[in-house]
Design an enzyme around this catalytic site. Structure first.
Site, PDB file in Angstrom:
ATOM      1  N   ARG A  31       0.806  -1.231   0.000  1.00 15.62           N
ATOM      2  CA  ARG A  31       0.000   0.000   0.000  1.00 15.62           C
ATOM      3  C   ARG A  31       0.835   1.276   0.000  1.00 15.62           C
ATOM      4  O   ARG A  31       0.393   2.308  -0.486  1.00 15.62           O
ATOM      5  CB  ARG A  31      -0.916   0.035   1.231  1.00 15.62           C
ATOM      6  CG  ARG A  31      -2.079  -0.919   1.154  1.00 15.62           C
ATOM      7  CD  ARG A  31      -2.796  -0.988   2.476  1.00 15.62           C
ATOM      8  NE  ARG A  31      -1.952  -1.479   3.543  1.00 15.62           N
ATOM      9  CZ  ARG A  31      -2.139  -1.271   4.844  1.00 15.62           C
ATOM     10  NH1 ARG A  31      -3.155  -0.542   5.229  1.00 15.62           N
ATOM     11  NH2 ARG A  31      -1.332  -1.772   5.739  1.00 15.62           N
ATOM     12  N   CYS A  81       2.587 -13.697  20.757  1.00 16.39           N
ATOM     13  CA  CYS A  81       2.818 -12.842  21.932  1.00 16.39           C
ATOM     14  C   CYS A  81       2.199 -13.448  23.195  1.00 16.39           C
ATOM     15  O   CYS A  81       2.874 -13.587  24.230  1.00 16.39           O
ATOM     16  CB  CYS A  81       2.302 -11.431  21.671  1.00 16.39           C
ATOM     17  SG  CYS A  81       0.632 -11.338  21.018  1.00 16.39           S
TER      18      CYS A  81
HETATM   19  N1  LIG Z   1       0.805  -7.291  16.937  1.00  9.34           N
HETATM   20  C1  LIG Z   1       1.440  -8.105  17.767  1.00  9.34           C
HETATM   21  O1  LIG Z   1       1.526  -7.849  18.991  1.00  9.34           O
HETATM   22  C2  LIG Z   1       2.099  -9.361  17.252  1.00  9.34           C
HETATM   23  C3  LIG Z   1       2.981 -10.047  18.117  1.00  9.34           C
HETATM   24  C4  LIG Z   1       3.614 -11.210  17.640  1.00  9.34           C
HETATM   25  C5  LIG Z   1       3.359 -11.669  16.348  1.00  9.34           C
HETATM   26  N2  LIG Z   1       2.480 -10.991  15.541  1.00  9.34           N
HETATM   27  C6  LIG Z   1       2.279 -11.506  14.197  1.00  9.34           C
HETATM   28  O2  LIG Z   1       3.091 -10.725  13.299  1.00  9.34           O
HETATM   29  C7  LIG Z   1       2.430 -10.593  12.026  1.00  9.34           C
HETATM   30  C8  LIG Z   1       2.233  -9.099  11.744  1.00  9.34           C
HETATM   31  O3  LIG Z   1       1.414  -8.559  12.772  1.00  9.34           O
HETATM   32  P1  LIG Z   1       1.012  -7.034  12.846  1.00  9.34           P
HETATM   33  O4  LIG Z   1       0.352  -6.848  14.155  1.00  9.34           O
HETATM   34  O5  LIG Z   1       2.173  -6.190  12.460  1.00  9.34           O
HETATM   35  O6  LIG Z   1      -0.076  -6.985  11.662  1.00  9.34           O
HETATM   36  P2  LIG Z   1      -0.511  -5.743  10.791  1.00  9.34           P
HETATM   37  O7  LIG Z   1      -0.295  -4.487  11.584  1.00  9.34           O
HETATM   38  O8  LIG Z   1      -1.862  -6.056  10.276  1.00  9.34           O
HETATM   39  O9  LIG Z   1       0.539  -5.744   9.571  1.00  9.34           O
HETATM   40  C9  LIG Z   1       0.661  -6.767   8.644  1.00  9.34           C
HETATM   41  C10 LIG Z   1       1.295  -6.202   7.367  1.00  9.34           C
HETATM   42  O10 LIG Z   1       1.443  -7.251   6.422  1.00  9.34           O
HETATM   43  C11 LIG Z   1       1.329  -6.731   5.107  1.00  9.34           C
HETATM   44  N3  LIG Z   1       0.661  -7.728   4.267  1.00  9.34           N
HETATM   45  C12 LIG Z   1      -0.619  -8.200   4.413  1.00  9.34           C
HETATM   46  N4  LIG Z   1      -0.873  -9.126   3.450  1.00  9.34           N
HETATM   47  C13 LIG Z   1       0.266  -9.226   2.700  1.00  9.34           C
HETATM   48  C14 LIG Z   1       0.624  -9.992   1.553  1.00  9.34           C
HETATM   49  N5  LIG Z   1      -0.235 -10.856   0.975  1.00  9.34           N
HETATM   50  N6  LIG Z   1       1.870  -9.837   1.033  1.00  9.34           N
HETATM   51  C15 LIG Z   1       2.763  -8.959   1.587  1.00  9.34           C
HETATM   52  N7  LIG Z   1       2.477  -8.196   2.668  1.00  9.34           N
HETATM   53  C16 LIG Z   1       1.235  -8.330   3.213  1.00  9.34           C
HETATM   54  C17 LIG Z   1       0.492  -5.452   5.218  1.00  9.34           C
HETATM   55  O11 LIG Z   1       1.194  -4.426   4.559  1.00  9.34           O
HETATM   56  P3  LIG Z   1       0.718  -3.760   3.168  1.00  9.34           P
HETATM   57  O12 LIG Z   1      -0.779  -3.947   3.065  1.00  9.34           O
HETATM   58  O13 LIG Z   1       1.108  -2.327   3.348  1.00  9.34           O
HETATM   59  O14 LIG Z   1       1.497  -4.485   2.113  1.00  9.34           O
HETATM   60  C18 LIG Z   1       0.405  -5.159   6.715  1.00  9.34           C
HETATM   61  O15 LIG Z   1       0.830  -3.872   7.058  1.00  9.34           O
HETATM   62  C19 LIG Z   1       1.094 -11.352  12.163  1.00  9.34           C
HETATM   63  O16 LIG Z   1       1.230 -12.638  11.651  1.00  9.34           O
HETATM   64  C20 LIG Z   1       0.852 -11.388  13.668  1.00  9.34           C
HETATM   65  O17 LIG Z   1       0.055 -12.460  14.077  1.00  9.34           O
HETATM   66  C21 LIG Z   1       1.863  -9.849  15.969  1.00  9.34           C
END
Ligand SMILES: NC(=O)c1ccc[n+]([C@@H]2O[C@H](COP(=O)([O-])OP(=O)(O)OC[C@H]3O[C@@H](n4cnc5c(N)ncnc54)[C@H](OP(=O)(O)O)[C@@H]3O)[C@@H](O)[C@H]2O)c1
Length: 330
Positions: free
Chosen positions: A36, A142
Protein backbone atom coordinates in the site's frame (compact mmCIF):
# COMPACT_ATOMS: atom_id res chain seq x y z
CA UNK A 1 27.12 -6.26 8.63
CA UNK A 2 23.99 -8.42 8.41
CA UNK A 3 21.74 -7.29 5.56
CA UNK A 4 18.11 -7.41 6.73
CA UNK A 5 14.81 -7.02 4.91
CA UNK A 6 11.36 -6.65 6.46
CA UNK A 7 8.35 -7.86 4.46
CA UNK A 8 5.11 -6.29 5.74
CA UNK A 9 6.96 -3.34 7.27
CA UNK A 10 3.85 -1.13 7.35
CA UNK A 11 2.31 -3.13 10.22
CA UNK A 12 3.00 -2.72 13.92
CA UNK A 13 5.39 -5.66 14.10
CA UNK A 14 7.13 -4.59 10.89
CA UNK A 15 7.49 -1.02 12.18
CA UNK A 16 8.93 -2.21 15.46
CA UNK A 17 11.36 -4.47 13.60
CA UNK A 18 12.54 -1.50 11.54
CA UNK A 19 13.03 0.54 14.74
CA UNK A 20 15.05 -2.21 16.46
CA UNK A 21 17.08 -3.11 13.36
CA UNK A 22 17.91 0.56 12.72
CA UNK A 23 19.48 0.74 16.20
CA UNK A 24 21.30 -2.62 15.85
CA UNK A 25 25.07 -2.12 15.52
CA UNK A 26 25.56 -5.15 13.22
CA UNK A 27 22.61 -4.66 10.84
CA UNK A 28 22.06 -2.77 7.63
CA UNK A 29 18.40 -2.58 6.52
CA UNK A 30 18.35 -3.25 2.77
CA UNK A 31 14.57 -3.33 2.10
CA UNK A 32 11.26 -2.67 3.81
CA UNK A 33 8.19 -3.72 1.88
CA UNK A 34 4.60 -2.55 1.73
CA UNK A 35 2.11 -2.98 -1.08
CA UNK A 36 0.00 0.00 0.00
CA UNK A 37 2.80 2.46 0.78
CA UNK A 38 5.41 1.54 -1.85
CA UNK A 39 7.51 4.59 -2.70
CA UNK A 40 6.67 6.44 0.52
CA UNK A 41 9.11 7.33 3.27
CA UNK A 42 8.94 5.11 6.35
CA UNK A 43 7.82 7.94 8.65
CA UNK A 44 4.61 8.46 6.66
CA UNK A 45 3.42 5.22 8.26
CA UNK A 46 5.59 5.06 11.39
CA UNK A 47 6.01 8.69 12.50
CA UNK A 48 8.40 7.67 15.30
CA UNK A 49 10.89 6.70 12.56
CA UNK A 50 11.17 10.22 11.07
CA UNK A 51 14.76 10.81 10.04
CA UNK A 52 15.46 7.24 8.89
CA UNK A 53 16.36 7.35 5.22
CA UNK A 54 14.18 4.40 4.21
CA UNK A 55 11.34 4.07 1.71
CA UNK A 56 8.86 1.25 1.33
CA UNK A 57 9.21 -0.87 -1.77
CA UNK A 58 6.95 -3.51 -3.30
CA UNK A 59 9.71 -5.63 -4.79
CA UNK A 60 10.30 -9.27 -3.88
CA UNK A 61 13.91 -9.21 -4.91
CA UNK A 62 16.39 -7.70 -2.54
CA UNK A 63 19.85 -8.27 -1.21
CA UNK A 64 19.40 -9.76 2.27
CA UNK A 65 21.04 -12.26 4.61
CA UNK A 66 17.89 -12.41 6.75
CA UNK A 67 14.26 -11.75 5.81
CA UNK A 68 11.59 -11.06 8.42
CA UNK A 69 8.06 -11.95 7.28
CA UNK A 70 5.84 -9.60 9.31
CA UNK A 71 2.63 -10.52 7.51
CA UNK A 72 -0.72 -11.93 8.72
CA UNK A 73 -1.11 -15.61 9.48
CA UNK A 74 -2.07 -17.56 6.39
CA UNK A 75 -0.02 -15.16 4.23
CA UNK A 76 3.49 -16.41 5.08
CA UNK A 77 2.77 -19.87 3.72
CA UNK A 78 1.45 -18.28 0.52
CA UNK A 79 4.47 -16.06 -0.12
CA UNK A 80 7.30 -18.15 1.39
CA UNK A 81 8.41 -19.59 -1.97
CA UNK A 82 9.39 -16.08 -3.08
CA UNK A 83 12.10 -16.05 -0.39
CA UNK A 84 13.05 -19.67 0.48
CA UNK A 85 16.71 -20.38 -0.20
CA UNK A 86 17.70 -16.75 -0.71
CA UNK A 87 18.29 -15.89 2.96
CA UNK A 88 17.57 -17.00 6.51
CA UNK A 89 13.90 -16.41 7.27
CA UNK A 90 12.23 -15.37 10.51
CA UNK A 91 8.47 -15.71 10.17
CA UNK A 92 6.44 -13.59 12.59
CA UNK A 93 3.15 -15.27 11.71
CA UNK A 94 1.60 -18.42 13.16
CA UNK A 95 2.05 -20.41 9.94
CA UNK A 96 5.02 -22.57 10.94
CA UNK A 97 4.83 -22.53 14.74
CA UNK A 98 2.70 -25.61 15.28
CA UNK A 99 2.97 -29.25 14.39
CA UNK A 100 0.32 -30.19 11.84
CA UNK A 101 -2.31 -31.73 14.14
CA UNK A 102 -2.30 -28.69 16.43
CA UNK A 103 -2.31 -26.34 13.46
CA UNK A 104 -5.40 -28.09 12.10
CA UNK A 105 -7.13 -27.88 15.48
CA UNK A 106 -6.53 -24.15 15.92
CA UNK A 107 -6.30 -22.76 12.36
CA UNK A 108 -7.60 -25.40 9.90
CA UNK A 109 -5.86 -27.18 7.02
CA UNK A 110 -2.22 -26.26 6.48
CA UNK A 111 -1.26 -25.40 2.90
CA UNK A 112 2.44 -26.30 3.23
CA UNK A 113 2.65 -29.05 5.87
CA UNK A 114 5.89 -30.39 4.38
CA UNK A 115 7.68 -27.22 5.51
CA UNK A 116 6.61 -27.24 9.16
CA UNK A 117 9.47 -29.44 10.38
CA UNK A 118 12.04 -27.22 8.68
CA UNK A 119 11.21 -24.40 11.09
CA UNK A 120 12.56 -24.06 14.62
CA UNK A 121 10.21 -22.59 17.23
CA UNK A 122 12.01 -19.36 18.09
CA UNK A 123 11.80 -19.15 21.87
CA UNK A 124 15.48 -18.78 22.84
CA UNK A 125 14.95 -19.69 26.50
CA UNK A 126 13.80 -23.17 25.36
CA UNK A 127 15.48 -23.73 22.00
CA UNK A 128 18.69 -21.69 21.97
CA UNK A 129 20.83 -24.55 20.59
CA UNK A 130 18.58 -25.31 17.61
CA UNK A 131 18.06 -21.61 16.86
CA UNK A 132 21.84 -21.12 16.50
CA UNK A 133 21.85 -23.65 13.64
CA UNK A 134 18.50 -22.74 12.09
CA UNK A 135 17.86 -21.31 8.63
CA UNK A 136 14.12 -20.90 9.26
CA UNK A 137 12.52 -19.62 12.45
CA UNK A 138 8.86 -19.53 13.46
CA UNK A 139 8.73 -16.65 15.91
CA UNK A 140 6.31 -17.38 18.78
CA UNK A 141 2.99 -15.63 19.36
CA UNK A 142 2.82 -12.84 21.93
CA UNK A 143 0.31 -14.48 24.31
CA UNK A 144 2.15 -17.76 23.84
CA UNK A 145 5.51 -16.20 24.77
CA UNK A 146 4.12 -14.71 27.99
CA UNK A 147 2.42 -17.97 28.95
CA UNK A 148 5.10 -20.46 27.97
CA UNK A 149 7.85 -18.58 29.80
CA UNK A 150 5.71 -18.54 32.96
CA UNK A 151 4.48 -22.14 32.75
CA UNK A 152 7.54 -23.98 31.44
CA UNK A 153 9.36 -24.23 34.81
CA UNK A 154 6.25 -25.85 36.34
CA UNK A 155 5.41 -28.28 33.55
CA UNK A 156 6.16 -31.28 35.74
CA UNK A 157 3.85 -30.10 38.53
CA UNK A 158 0.62 -30.00 36.53
CA UNK A 159 -1.09 -31.27 33.38
CA UNK A 160 -3.58 -28.42 33.20
CA UNK A 161 -3.65 -24.69 33.89
CA UNK A 162 -6.06 -21.78 33.62
CA UNK A 163 -4.56 -18.77 31.84
CA UNK A 164 -6.11 -15.32 32.14
CA UNK A 165 -4.63 -12.86 29.66
CA UNK A 166 -4.99 -9.09 29.57
CA UNK A 167 -3.94 -7.83 26.20
CA UNK A 168 -3.22 -4.44 24.63
CA UNK A 169 -4.72 -3.01 21.45
CA UNK A 170 -1.51 -3.21 19.37
CA UNK A 171 -1.65 -7.01 19.65
CA UNK A 172 -4.45 -6.93 17.09
CA UNK A 173 -2.28 -5.29 14.41
CA UNK A 174 -2.71 -2.04 12.52
CA UNK A 175 -5.48 -2.96 10.15
CA UNK A 176 -8.73 -1.02 10.45
CA UNK A 177 -11.36 -2.70 12.53
CA UNK A 178 -14.40 -1.13 14.19
CA UNK A 179 -13.67 -2.89 17.49
CA UNK A 180 -10.36 -1.02 17.66
CA UNK A 181 -11.46 2.55 16.97
CA UNK A 182 -11.04 4.89 19.92
CA UNK A 183 -14.71 5.22 21.02
CA UNK A 184 -15.05 1.44 21.09
CA UNK A 185 -11.65 0.47 22.48
CA UNK A 186 -11.07 3.19 25.03
CA UNK A 187 -11.67 2.15 28.69
CA UNK A 188 -12.70 -1.40 27.82
CA UNK A 189 -12.13 -4.52 29.85
CA UNK A 190 -13.63 -6.69 27.15
CA UNK A 191 -13.72 -10.45 26.99
CA UNK A 192 -12.12 -10.99 23.62
CA UNK A 193 -11.89 -14.79 23.50
CA UNK A 194 -13.32 -16.84 26.38
CA UNK A 195 -11.84 -20.16 25.22
CA UNK A 196 -9.94 -21.90 22.42
CA UNK A 197 -7.63 -18.97 21.68
CA UNK A 198 -5.20 -19.96 18.94
CA UNK A 199 -2.06 -19.42 21.01
CA UNK A 200 -3.11 -22.25 23.34
CA UNK A 201 -1.70 -24.68 20.77
CA UNK A 202 1.81 -23.27 21.19
CA UNK A 203 1.65 -23.69 24.96
CA UNK A 204 0.47 -27.29 24.68
CA UNK A 205 3.22 -28.05 22.16
CA UNK A 206 6.03 -26.41 24.14
CA UNK A 207 5.11 -27.30 27.73
CA UNK A 208 2.84 -30.37 27.46
CA UNK A 209 0.40 -28.56 29.78
CA UNK A 210 -3.20 -28.18 28.62
CA UNK A 211 -3.52 -24.44 29.07
CA UNK A 212 -7.05 -23.01 28.84
CA UNK A 213 -6.95 -19.32 27.85
CA UNK A 214 -9.44 -16.55 28.51
CA UNK A 215 -8.28 -13.39 26.75
CA UNK A 216 -9.41 -9.86 27.65
CA UNK A 217 -8.79 -6.67 25.70
CA UNK A 218 -7.78 -3.91 28.10
CA UNK A 219 -7.12 -0.21 27.72
CA UNK A 220 -3.38 -0.19 27.06
CA UNK A 221 -1.59 0.24 23.73
CA UNK A 222 1.26 -2.18 24.41
CA UNK A 223 1.75 -5.04 26.82
CA UNK A 224 0.36 -8.34 28.02
CA UNK A 225 -0.18 -9.70 31.50
CA UNK A 226 -0.67 -13.45 31.82
CA UNK A 227 -2.00 -14.79 35.13
CA UNK A 228 -1.75 -18.55 35.32
CA UNK A 229 -3.36 -20.81 37.94
CA UNK A 230 -2.91 -24.47 38.67
CA UNK A 231 -3.57 -26.71 41.69
CA UNK A 232 -0.44 -27.17 43.78
CA UNK A 233 0.18 -28.42 47.28
CA UNK A 234 3.58 -27.20 48.30
CA UNK A 235 5.16 -23.93 49.23
CA UNK A 236 6.19 -20.58 47.85
CA UNK A 237 9.80 -21.66 48.27
CA UNK A 238 9.30 -24.62 45.89
CA UNK A 239 7.78 -22.32 43.27
CA UNK A 240 10.70 -19.93 43.56
CA UNK A 241 13.17 -22.79 43.22
CA UNK A 242 11.57 -23.84 39.91
CA UNK A 243 11.83 -20.31 38.55
CA UNK A 244 15.57 -20.23 39.19
CA UNK A 245 16.10 -22.03 35.84
CA UNK A 246 15.93 -18.48 34.48
CA UNK A 247 18.61 -17.02 36.73
CA UNK A 248 21.12 -16.63 33.88
CA UNK A 249 18.62 -15.65 31.19
CA UNK A 250 19.40 -12.17 29.85
CA UNK A 251 15.77 -11.29 29.11
CA UNK A 252 13.84 -12.94 31.94
CA UNK A 253 13.62 -10.95 35.17
CA UNK A 254 12.23 -12.56 38.30
CA UNK A 255 10.00 -10.21 40.31
CA UNK A 256 10.16 -11.47 43.87
CA UNK A 257 9.95 -8.36 46.07
CA UNK A 258 8.17 -9.02 49.35
CA UNK A 259 6.48 -5.63 49.63
CA UNK A 260 5.63 -2.51 47.69
CA UNK A 261 3.32 -1.72 44.81
CA UNK A 262 5.54 -3.41 42.24
CA UNK A 263 5.91 -6.82 43.87
CA UNK A 264 4.23 -8.57 40.94
CA UNK A 265 4.93 -8.22 37.20
CA UNK A 266 3.08 -5.47 35.35
CA UNK A 267 3.42 -4.70 31.65
CA UNK A 268 3.89 -1.03 32.59
CA UNK A 269 7.46 -1.84 33.70
CA UNK A 270 8.61 -3.76 30.62
CA UNK A 271 7.28 -1.49 27.87
CA UNK A 272 9.90 -0.67 25.25
CA UNK A 273 12.15 -3.57 26.29
CA UNK A 274 12.78 -7.21 25.44
CA UNK A 275 12.24 -8.31 29.05
CA UNK A 276 9.74 -10.83 30.32
CA UNK A 277 9.02 -10.19 34.00
CA UNK A 278 7.89 -13.28 35.90
CA UNK A 279 6.58 -13.53 39.47
CA UNK A 280 4.36 -15.77 41.55
CA UNK A 281 2.16 -16.17 44.59
CA UNK A 282 1.27 -19.29 46.56
CA UNK A 283 -2.34 -19.49 47.77
CA UNK A 284 -1.96 -21.96 50.62
CA UNK A 285 -5.61 -21.87 51.67
CA UNK A 286 -6.77 -23.00 48.23
CA UNK A 287 -3.68 -25.09 47.34
CA UNK A 288 -3.05 -23.04 44.25
CA UNK A 289 0.01 -21.71 42.44
CA UNK A 290 -0.43 -18.38 40.69
CA UNK A 291 2.21 -17.31 38.19
CA UNK A 292 2.38 -13.88 36.56
CA UNK A 293 4.17 -12.89 33.38
CA UNK A 294 4.40 -9.46 31.75
CA UNK A 295 5.88 -8.61 28.35
CA UNK A 296 5.73 -5.92 25.69
CA UNK A 297 3.81 -7.78 22.97
CA UNK A 298 5.62 -5.94 20.17
CA UNK A 299 9.11 -6.64 21.57
CA UNK A 300 9.57 -9.84 23.63
CA UNK A 301 6.21 -10.93 22.18
CA UNK A 302 7.34 -10.20 18.60
CA UNK A 303 10.08 -8.04 17.09
CA UNK A 304 12.57 -8.09 19.98
CA UNK A 305 12.38 -11.86 20.22
CA UNK A 306 12.92 -12.01 16.43
CA UNK A 307 16.07 -9.87 16.76
CA UNK A 308 17.22 -12.10 19.65
CA UNK A 309 16.74 -15.08 17.29
CA UNK A 310 18.61 -13.30 14.49
CA UNK A 311 21.52 -12.64 16.84
CA UNK A 312 21.72 -16.33 17.72
CA UNK A 313 21.45 -17.41 14.06
CA UNK A 314 24.35 -15.14 13.10
CA UNK A 315 26.59 -16.07 16.02
CA UNK A 316 26.24 -12.75 17.84
CA UNK A 317 25.72 -12.20 21.55
CA UNK A 318 21.94 -12.49 21.77
CA UNK A 319 21.71 -9.18 23.66
CA UNK A 320 23.21 -7.22 20.75
CA UNK A 321 20.98 -4.28 19.90
CA UNK A 322 18.50 -5.27 22.62
CA UNK A 323 20.28 -4.30 25.77
CA UNK A 324 18.16 -1.38 26.89
CA UNK A 325 15.90 -0.68 29.85
CA UNK A 326 12.12 -0.28 29.62
CA UNK A 327 10.63 3.19 29.17
CA UNK A 328 9.16 4.62 32.38
CA UNK A 329 6.69 6.10 33.09
CA UNK A 330 4.43 5.10 30.20
N1 LIG B 1 0.80 -7.29 16.94
C1 LIG B 1 1.44 -8.10 17.77
O1 LIG B 1 1.53 -7.85 18.99
C2 LIG B 1 2.10 -9.36 17.25
C3 LIG B 1 2.98 -10.05 18.12
C4 LIG B 1 3.61 -11.21 17.64
C5 LIG B 1 3.36 -11.67 16.35
N2 LIG B 1 2.48 -10.99 15.54
C6 LIG B 1 2.28 -11.51 14.20
O2 LIG B 1 3.09 -10.73 13.30
C7 LIG B 1 2.43 -10.59 12.03
C8 LIG B 1 2.23 -9.10 11.74
O3 LIG B 1 1.41 -8.56 12.77
P1 LIG B 1 1.01 -7.03 12.85
O4 LIG B 1 0.35 -6.85 14.16
O5 LIG B 1 2.17 -6.19 12.46
O6 LIG B 1 -0.08 -6.98 11.66
P2 LIG B 1 -0.51 -5.74 10.79
O7 LIG B 1 -0.29 -4.49 11.58
O8 LIG B 1 -1.86 -6.06 10.28
O9 LIG B 1 0.54 -5.74 9.57
C9 LIG B 1 0.66 -6.77 8.64
C10 LIG B 1 1.29 -6.20 7.37
O10 LIG B 1 1.44 -7.25 6.42
C11 LIG B 1 1.33 -6.73 5.11
N3 LIG B 1 0.66 -7.73 4.27
C12 LIG B 1 -0.62 -8.20 4.41
N4 LIG B 1 -0.87 -9.13 3.45
C13 LIG B 1 0.27 -9.23 2.70
C14 LIG B 1 0.62 -9.99 1.55
N5 LIG B 1 -0.23 -10.86 0.97
N6 LIG B 1 1.87 -9.84 1.03
C15 LIG B 1 2.76 -8.96 1.59
N7 LIG B 1 2.48 -8.20 2.67
C16 LIG B 1 1.23 -8.33 3.21
C17 LIG B 1 0.49 -5.45 5.22
O11 LIG B 1 1.19 -4.43 4.56
P3 LIG B 1 0.72 -3.76 3.17
O12 LIG B 1 -0.78 -3.95 3.06
O13 LIG B 1 1.11 -2.33 3.35
O14 LIG B 1 1.50 -4.48 2.11
C18 LIG B 1 0.40 -5.16 6.71
O15 LIG B 1 0.83 -3.87 7.06
C19 LIG B 1 1.09 -11.35 12.16
O16 LIG B 1 1.23 -12.64 11.65
C20 LIG B 1 0.85 -11.39 13.67
O17 LIG B 1 0.05 -12.46 14.08
C21 LIG B 1 1.86 -9.85 15.97
Amino acid sequence: MIKAAVVGASGYIGGELVRLLAMHPEVEITAITSRRFAGQKVHRVHPNLRGLELRFTNTKEFDADVIFLAVPHGTSMEIIDDYLGSAKIIDMSADFRLREDLYREYYGEHKRPELIDEFVYGLPELHRKEIRKAELIANPGCNATATILALYPFRELTDEAIVDLKVSSSAGGRRENVASIHPERSHVVRVYKPYHHRHEGEVIQETGVKAAFTVHSVDIVRGILATIYFPFEGSARELLRKLLIYKDEPFVRLVTDKGGLQRFPDPKYVIGSNFADIGFAYDEENSRAIIFSAIDNLIKGGSGQAVQNMNLMFGLDERTGLNYCPVYPV
